[in-house]
Design an enzyme around this catalytic site. Structure first.
Site, PDB file in Angstrom:
ATOM      1  N   ILE A  69       0.839  -1.206   0.000  1.00  0.00           N
ATOM      2  CA  ILE A  69       0.000   0.000   0.000  1.00  0.00           C
ATOM      3  C   ILE A  69       0.870   1.250   0.000  1.00  0.00           C
ATOM      4  CG2 ILE A  69      -1.702   1.331   1.319  1.00  0.00           C
ATOM      5  CD1 ILE A  69      -2.914  -1.341   2.240  1.00  0.00           C
ATOM      6  N   THR A 122       9.309  -6.056   5.953  1.00  0.00           N
ATOM      7  CA  THR A 122       8.317  -6.696   5.072  1.00  0.00           C
ATOM      8  C   THR A 122       8.184  -5.934   3.752  1.00  0.00           C
ATOM      9  OG1 THR A 122       6.483  -5.488   6.098  1.00  0.00           O
ATOM     10  CG2 THR A 122       6.992  -7.646   7.008  1.00  0.00           C
ATOM     11  N   ASP A 135      13.358   2.514  11.551  1.00  0.00           N
ATOM     12  CA  ASP A 135      12.352   1.690  12.221  1.00  0.00           C
ATOM     13  C   ASP A 135      11.440   2.559  13.073  1.00  0.00           C
ATOM     14  OD1 ASP A 135      11.061  -0.319  13.872  1.00  0.00           O
ATOM     15  OD2 ASP A 135      12.680  -1.665  13.243  1.00  0.00           O
ATOM     16  N   SER A 140      -7.750  -1.731  10.424  1.00  0.00           N
ATOM     17  CA  SER A 140      -8.083  -2.995   9.752  1.00  0.00           C
ATOM     18  C   SER A 140      -9.498  -3.440  10.083  1.00  0.00           C
ATOM     19  CB  SER A 140      -7.093  -4.076  10.209  1.00  0.00           C
ATOM     20  OG  SER A 140      -7.561  -5.362   9.909  1.00  0.00           O
ATOM     21  N   TYR A 160      -3.044  -9.326  16.152  1.00  0.00           N
ATOM     22  CA  TYR A 160      -3.024  -8.295  15.103  1.00  0.00           C
ATOM     23  C   TYR A 160      -4.223  -7.366  15.254  1.00  0.00           C
ATOM     24  CZ  TYR A 160      -3.529  -6.089  10.537  1.00  0.00           C
ATOM     25  OH  TYR A 160      -3.684  -5.161   9.537  1.00  0.00           O
ATOM     26  N   LYS A 203      -4.379  -3.156  16.196  1.00  0.00           N
ATOM     27  CA  LYS A 203      -5.066  -2.135  15.402  1.00  0.00           C
ATOM     28  C   LYS A 203      -6.123  -1.401  16.229  1.00  0.00           C
ATOM     29  CE  LYS A 203      -2.853  -2.426  11.524  1.00  0.00           C
ATOM     30  NZ  LYS A 203      -2.045  -1.275  11.080  1.00  0.00           N
ATOM     31  N   ARG A 216     -15.474 -11.900   1.599  1.00  0.00           N
ATOM     32  CA  ARG A 216     -14.626 -10.747   1.874  1.00  0.00           C
ATOM     33  C   ARG A 216     -15.065  -9.554   1.021  1.00  0.00           C
ATOM     34  NH1 ARG A 216     -13.696 -13.442   5.516  1.00  0.00           N
ATOM     35  NH2 ARG A 216     -11.744 -14.393   6.250  1.00  0.00           N
TER      36      ARG A 216
END
Length: 324
Positions: free
Chosen positions: A23, A46, A67, A131, A155, A159, A223
Site C-alpha cells: 500500500i 516486510t 524503524d 483494519s 493483530y 489495530k 470478503r
C-alpha cells in the site's frame, strides 16, 4: 470520483511510513505523480526495496531506512512534514498468533512513536492504517463503525489499540487523526510469496504457474475485496477532511461481498485455466464474513470508491501477468 481532482498546496510534503510495502509504495507513486514531495520511511522488514527503486531518482522523493520502534527516527522523519500516511505495521492474523510480543512492539509502540513525533512536529493530519479485523466476532453484516465484537487475534488487538491512541491524541493534543479500516486490499505490487501472502496474489501466481491453490476452509467465507486505487483515494481525502471528523475510524472498502470460491472461479475464467482448488483447514483467528458499510467514510471524508471488484481484479490480473 477518485482522487485525480484532489489538490494540495505546492511543495506539500507527505511522509509515508511503510512506504516500501504494497500500500505504501502505491501511495508514494500516486503522490509523486501528482507533483508532491514524498518522504518514505521503511526498515525493509516486510517492505521491498524493489517497490521503491522506480522512485529513487525522482527529485521529489527521499528514502529513510529506519524503524518506527525508534522514537528518534520517527522524530527525524516527521520534520517539516505536512501530512503523515502511516502504513508501517506487521500484517497477517496467523503470524500475529505466533508472534504476539513482536506485534505489540511494532504495531502499538511504533504507532505511538509516530503519533508523538507527528504531534511534536506539528503535522497537519495523521492518517493511519487500521483494519477490518477490529470487528472480531461481531456477527452483523455489513460492518458498521461502533459495532465491534470480541477480538480474535493479536493483530486485531494492535489495530484496535492504535485507534484508541489516535483518538486520545486528537482529544488531548488536537492532532487530527483519521483511522482507515482497510477491508482486504489488493492490487499491483502485493507480494504473492510466503506463508502469509494475501489470497488474491497467491492464487494468481499459482494459477499462472498451472498450480492448484489451497483454499482454507470450504470457500464459502466472504470478503469485501478493495482495490488499491480506492485506498489511495481514501488516504488523500482523509488529508483534506474537516477537523470535526478527526479522532475517528472509517471503513475503507468498496462495500461489496465476494465468496472465496467465486473469486477463484472468476480468476480461472479471466486466465483461461481449469484447475480444481485444494480445500484445507480453516485458519485460526480468521473472520468468516466481511462486508463494509462505507456510508460514514462517504459522509465525512467524501470517499467515493471508483473501482468495483471486477474492474480491480481485471487490472490486478493484467499487472501480475506482466510482472510475475
Amino acid at each position: 470520483m477518485g482522487y485525480s481532482d484532489i489538490k494540495f498546496a505546492e511543495g506539500t510534503l507527505f511522509l509515508v511510513t511503510g512506504g516500501a510495502g504494497f500500500i505504501g509504495s502505491n501511495l508514494c507513486e500516486a503522490l509523486l505523480n501528482m507533483g508532491y514531495q514524498v518522504r518514505c520511511l521503511d526498515n525493509l522488514s516486510t517492505g521491498k526495496q524493489e517497490n521503491v527503486d522506480l522512485f529513487q531518482a525522482h527529485p521529489s522523493y527521499t528514502f529513510i531506512k529506519g524503524d518506527i520502534t525508534d522514537l528518534d527516527t520517527c522524530m527525524e522523519a516527521c520534520k517539516a512534514v505536512d501530512y503523515v500516511l502511516h502504513q508501517a505495521a506487521w500484517g497477517s492474523v496467523p503470524r500475529s498468533i505466533e508472534m504476539p510480543l513482536y506485534y505489540e512492539e511494532v504495531n502499538i509502540r511504533g504507532t505511538l512513536n509516530m503519533l508523538e513525533a507527528a504531534r511534536q512536529n506539528h503535522v497537519k493530519k495523521f492518517v493511519y492504517a487500521s483494519s477490518s479485523s477490529v470487528y472480531g466476532d461481531h456477527p452483523v453484516l455489513p460492518k458498521v463503525e461502533g459495532q465491534e465484537g470480541n477480538l480474535l487475534s493479536p493483530y486485531a488487538l494492535t489495530k484496535r489499540a492504535d485507534e484508541e491512541y489516535a483518538k486520545l491524541y486528537y482529544k488531548l493534543y488536537g492532532l487530527d487523526t483519521y483511522g482507515l479500516r482497510y477491508f482486504n486490499v489488493f492490487g499491483r505490487r502485493q507480494d504473492p510469496n510466503g506463508a502469509y501472502a494475501a489470497v488474491i496474489p497467491k492464487f494468481l501466481k499459482m494459477l499462472l504457474n498451472n498450480e492448484r491453490p489451497v483454499i482454507n476452509g470450504d470457500g464459502r467465507q466472504s470478503r469485501d475485496f478493495t482495490y488499491i486505487e480506492n485506498v489511495i483515494e481514501a488516504n488523500l481525502k482523509a488529508c483534506q477532511a474537516v477537523h470535526e471528523a478527526a479522532g475517528q475510524a472509517f471503513n475503507i472498502a468498496y462495500g461489496g461481498r465476494e465468496y472465496l470460491i467465486d473469486l477463484y472461479d472468476q480468476m480461472c475464467e479471466i486466465l483461461g485455466r481449469k484447475l480444481e482448488p485444494v480445500f484445507g483447514p480453516e485458519r485460526a483467528g480468521d473472520i468468516k464474513h466481511s462486508n463494509a458499510d462505507i456510508s460514514k467514510a462517504k459522509r465525512l471524508l467524501g470517499y467515493e470508491p471508483e473501482y468495483d471488484f471486477k474492474r480491480g481484479l481485471k487490472e490486478a490480473v493484467d499487472w501480475y501477468r506482466e510482472n510475475l
